[in-house]
Design a protein around this motif. Structure first.
Motif, PDB file in Angstrom:
ATOM      1  N   VAL A   1     -32.244  15.092  27.462  1.00 17.74           N
ATOM      2  CA  VAL A   1     -32.600  16.400  28.014  1.00 17.74           C
ATOM      3  C   VAL A   1     -31.328  17.096  28.539  1.00 17.74           C
ATOM      4  O   VAL A   1     -31.121  18.291  28.313  1.00 17.74           O
ATOM      5  N   ARG A   2     -30.506  16.321  29.200  1.00 15.47           N
ATOM      6  CA  ARG A   2     -29.277  16.923  29.753  1.00 15.47           C
ATOM      7  C   ARG A   2     -28.376  17.473  28.656  1.00 15.47           C
ATOM      8  O   ARG A   2     -27.744  18.503  28.821  1.00 15.47           O
ATOM      9  N   GLU A   3     -28.365  16.781  27.527  1.00 15.10           N
ATOM     10  CA  GLU A   3     -27.534  17.266  26.422  1.00 15.10           C
ATOM     11  C   GLU A   3     -27.967  18.664  25.988  1.00 15.10           C
ATOM     12  O   GLU A   3     -27.148  19.516  25.672  1.00 15.10           O
ATOM     13  N   ILE A   4     -29.258  18.874  25.959  1.00 12.25           N
ATOM     14  CA  ILE A   4     -29.760  20.189  25.542  1.00 12.25           C
ATOM     15  C   ILE A   4     -29.518  21.218  26.643  1.00 12.25           C
ATOM     16  O   ILE A   4     -29.164  22.360  26.371  1.00 12.25           O
ATOM     17  N   GLU A   5     -29.686  20.775  27.872  1.00 18.06           N
ATOM     18  CA  GLU A   5     -29.456  21.710  28.977  1.00 18.06           C
ATOM     19  C   GLU A   5     -28.001  22.173  29.040  1.00 18.06           C
ATOM     20  O   GLU A   5     -27.713  23.251  29.549  1.00 18.06           O
TER      21      GLU A   5
ATOM     22  N   ILE B   1     -39.399  15.459  12.034  1.00 15.45           N
ATOM     23  CA  ILE B   1     -39.003  16.358  13.116  1.00 15.45           C
ATOM     24  C   ILE B   1     -39.103  15.614  14.445  1.00 15.45           C
ATOM     25  O   ILE B   1     -40.121  14.974  14.726  1.00 15.45           O
ATOM     26  N   LYS B   2     -38.064  15.717  15.236  1.00 15.33           N
ATOM     27  CA  LYS B   2     -38.064  15.032  16.528  1.00 15.33           C
ATOM     28  C   LYS B   2     -38.760  15.927  17.553  1.00 15.33           C
ATOM     29  O   LYS B   2     -38.139  16.558  18.400  1.00 15.33           O
ATOM     30  N   VAL B   3     -40.076  15.943  17.440  1.00  8.81           N
ATOM     31  CA  VAL B   3     -40.866  16.864  18.259  1.00  8.81           C
ATOM     32  C   VAL B   3     -40.839  16.519  19.746  1.00  8.81           C
ATOM     33  O   VAL B   3     -41.194  17.344  20.578  1.00  8.81           O
ATOM     34  N   ARG B   4     -40.398  15.307  20.081  1.00 12.63           N
ATOM     35  CA  ARG B   4     -40.353  14.951  21.500  1.00 12.63           C
ATOM     36  C   ARG B   4     -39.382  15.817  22.283  1.00 12.63           C
ATOM     37  O   ARG B   4     -39.488  15.930  23.494  1.00 12.63           O
ATOM     38  N   PHE B   5     -38.435  16.443  21.582  1.00 16.58           N
ATOM     39  CA  PHE B   5     -37.524  17.334  22.299  1.00 16.58           C
ATOM     40  C   PHE B   5     -38.301  18.418  23.058  1.00 16.58           C
ATOM     41  O   PHE B   5     -37.839  18.944  24.050  1.00 16.58           O
ATOM     42  N   PHE B   6     -39.466  18.764  22.563  1.00 14.58           N
ATOM     43  CA  PHE B   6     -40.262  19.793  23.240  1.00 14.58           C
ATOM     44  C   PHE B   6     -40.909  19.266  24.522  1.00 14.58           C
ATOM     45  O   PHE B   6     -41.068  19.994  25.486  1.00 14.58           O
ATOM     46  N   THR B   7     -41.326  18.019  24.488  1.00 15.82           N
ATOM     47  CA  THR B   7     -42.050  17.494  25.653  1.00 15.82           C
ATOM     48  C   THR B   7     -41.133  16.841  26.683  1.00 15.82           C
ATOM     49  O   THR B   7     -41.490  16.719  27.852  1.00 15.82           O
TER      50      THR B   7
END
Lengths: 349, 316
Positions: B184-188, B272-278
């Motif tokens: 999550v931090r990587e995306i943030e 698709i790595k859909v967990r990125f959304f949750t």
């Protein structure tokens, strides 16, 4: 008068040149690996194709039946004279070559064709697009353990539906033209050299060996004679359907699933009538405007998919099963519902 | 992993014979390598079908909502948490359930194994003591299972079932070390436009097959918002905006309820790595409310409750 079709041959390292030559006449689609799996993509400048694939994750049916297709456009602005009048959306049908399509996926297009192009109905977009495409098949020398094409009137080097069939003879590619369209494509690609007998024998051997390598077989012989109601009421559907989560993976990956839905989308005053792939796995697929749903239960939807492919199609078109044995649904169903087992259950009932 | 199989079968047989349950929901061995099939068993004589290995990636809680009768169910850590969520959300009653817990050392991501062997086909898998052997034509690799776990399992802090009536095998040690939200931090760390680009690229291949939604135990609405037809809320084509709306809304519906079981990602036919959304929502719920979904059947989910000592002034 047409000349007889003669097998042609060219060096594999000339394959890139062959594709570049085709690009002058065709939009050329070839298999590429991108983000983890193979897919057909327009060939980029200076690039070749990767022929080491087993098969593409999604079948190439989308090139004939796009997942979403604008059929008509309209305006709802009533100040304009032809408000609400549907006009066919403009679209192009450039000559396209799908190079490297697997024989099963090409055969699938023939199976679907009986639905979209028959004496009763003729879907103009399907027909025109299919006519604009030349299918250059690549025989499977290393079929998967989930492939069962030879059981369903198909095979790793099956020719039906293809315009050209390529045999990978390691150093050379033998190209067998199967239609006038295919012959024309080989000419456009500069493939002129006739194959010698030794190469033709090698190709024959390659095909035979590949067919023997198919390890998965399904029975189909009794499906046609079965009573449709007996199959419909068979006791095994409960077990088959239990695990199903009713997603559209099987239908969307399948090369022979053709069902669609039509939707109008309007933004401000401008509207499009779109047809989208639909799936018999979805409850909405059969929901009536009254609110009644004849296939409200999962079991009914799962049964429909298999009955359609393995019984209704068989009875209606006398054209075999609506399955080419590509094995995609077997490999990618997230809950391992295996159509090969359903073949057995239905055939042996 | 297979040390669990005998114990699962023994408990299942016993509770069916004693009529403590009417049926068992478990896994059976798949028809292809790296696959298992959820199965429903009513007859004690059939319990030999039950199976367990590192590819039991579906979440069996998906098969519970509104099911009647007494149900035996096999549950790894995340499944048990989703069972707890179902109980709290009144989808099933605790008294209906006999939970056979299975301590979990993580599920193996079959796609990671496949990418290791390139375009060869995996024809056989064998597991022993943390090793996994992959065989195919002209290939054989013995690998450390821990290196090929599903992304969610790498970060899992609840490998033992939180709720169970019997346990197969011994409880495993919970890991204290994983950094649960490094992804999550990587995306943030990305700029806004980079993030948009990241998520748009992420769902580029989405076919709207809804496997992610349907594999998810949380998605039990009788009619999903994307399936509403009168009025219709979301376009049905593969227009990127509509596809994005589906993914974002699906994720928001899971906020405070998601156990990060990873079934969504494993079910996706196009990887698709859909967990990125949750993931971000899970972390927010943890940071804001100190809550992780499904750890208790006593507490209401954080987003449908109110506490007088809420730290936000506007709500007090």
């Amino acid at each position: 008068m047409t000349c007889p079709m003669t097998d042609k041959i060219f060096k594999k390292r000339e394959f890139g040149g062959f594709l570049r030559a085709l690009k002058k006449t065709y939009e050329v689609l070839v298999p590429f690996k991108e983000q983890g799996f193979y897919r057909f993509k327009p060939i980029a400048d200076g690039e070749g194709a990767d022929l080491r694939f087993t098969n593409t994750r999604l079948s190439p049916k989308s090139f004939v039946l796009p997942q979403s297709e604008r059929m008509f456009e309209f305006t709802v602005d009533e100040k304009i004279e032809d408000a609400h009048i549907l006009k066919e959306a403009t679209r192009a049908y450039p000559p396209t070559a799908i190079v490297g399509i697997r024989p099963c996926d090409a055969k699938a297009m023939r199976l679907v064709d009986v639905n979209f192009n028959n004496p009763e109905f003729r879907d103009p977009w399907w027909v025109t697009r299919l006519n604009s495409i030349t299918l250059v098949g690549l025989g499977c020398t290393e079929p998967c353990s989930t492939c069962f094409c030879t059981s369903v009137n198909c095979g790793p080097f099956h020719e039906e539906g293809l315009d050209v069939l390529l045999f990978d003879l390691e150093e050379y590619l033998l190209a067998r033209p199967l239609t006038e369209k295919g012959k024309g494509l080989l000419q456009s690609g500069g493939v002129e050299r006739d194959a010698d007998e030794g190469s033709r024998n090698k190709a024959h051997k390659l095909r035979r060996e590949a067919e023997q390598r198919i390890s998965s077989h399904v029975p189909t012989d009794k499906l046609g004679q079965k009573n449709v109601n007996d199959l419909f009421d068979a006791p095994f559907w409960d077990d088959v359907a239990f695990a199903c989560i009713n997603c559209g993976t099987c239908t969307f990956l399948c090369p022979t699933c053709w069902c669609f839905d039509i939707q109008d989308e309007v933004i401000r005053a401008e509207g499009d009538r779109i047809r989208n792939w639909d799936s018999c796995m979805f409850p909405l697929f059969t929901l009536h405007a009254s609110g009644h749903n004849p296939r409200a239960e999962k079991l009914q939807r799962v049964r429909q998919r298999f009955m359609h492919k393995l019984k209704y199609y068989v009875d209606k078109y006398k054209n075999g099963v609506a399955c080419v044995g590509c094995g995609r649904c077997v490999r990618y169903c997230p809950v391992n519902i295996d159509i090969r087992e359903v073949f057995r259950l239905m055939n042996e009932l | 992993m297979n040390r669990y199989v005998d114990e699962i079968r023994a408990v299942a047989r016993k509770i069916l014979e004693e009529k403590a349950v009417d049926l068992i929901i478990g896994f059976k061995k798949g028809s292809i390598p790296m696959m298992t099939e959820p199965v429903l068993i009513r007859d004690a004589a059939e319990t030999g079908q039950l199976y367990w290995d590192s590819f039991c990636f579906m979440n069996l809680a998906t098969y519970l909502p509104k099911r009647e009768g007494k149900i035996g169910i096999i549950a790894k850590g995340c499944d048990s948490r989703n069972i707890a969520v179902h109980i709290v959300e009144n989808q099933v009653k605790r008294e209906q359930l006999y939970i056979i817990g299975v301590p979990c050392e993580g599920m193996v991501d079959r796609r990671k194994l496949c990418s290791l062997v390139g375009d060869k086909e995996v024809r056989e898998i064998a597991e022993s003591d943390g090793d996994i052997t992959v065989r195919g034509e002209g290939l054989e690799h013995t690998l450390k299972k821990a290196d090929y776990l599903q992304d969610n399992c790498i970060r899992c802090m609840h490998r033992n079932p939180v709720l169970y009536d019997a346990i197969a095998g011994d409880l495993v040690e919970e890991r204290k070390d994983p950094d649960p939200y490094d992804d999550v931090r990587e995306i943030e760390a990305m700029a806004w436009d980079e993030r948009w680009e990241f998520f748009s690229t992420l769902i580029k291949d989405c076919t709207r097959c809804y496997a992610c939604r349907n594999a998810c135990p949380l998605c039990y609405c009788p009619t999903c918002f994307v399936d509403e037809s009168g009025p219709q809320w979301v376009g049905k084509s593969i227009d990127p905006t509509d596809t994005m709306i589906f993914h974002i809304l699906r994720a928001y519906h899971c906020a405070g309820r998601c156990t990060d079981c990873g079934a969504c990602e494993q079910a996706c036919p196009v990887d698709i790595k859909v967990r990125f959304f949750t993931r971000r929502l899970n972390r927010d719920v943890f940071d804001l409310y100190g809550c992780e979904a499904g750890l208790s059947i006593e507490e209401r989910p954080p987003l449908d409750t109110y506490r007088p000592d809420d730290y936000d002034e506007f709500i007090r």
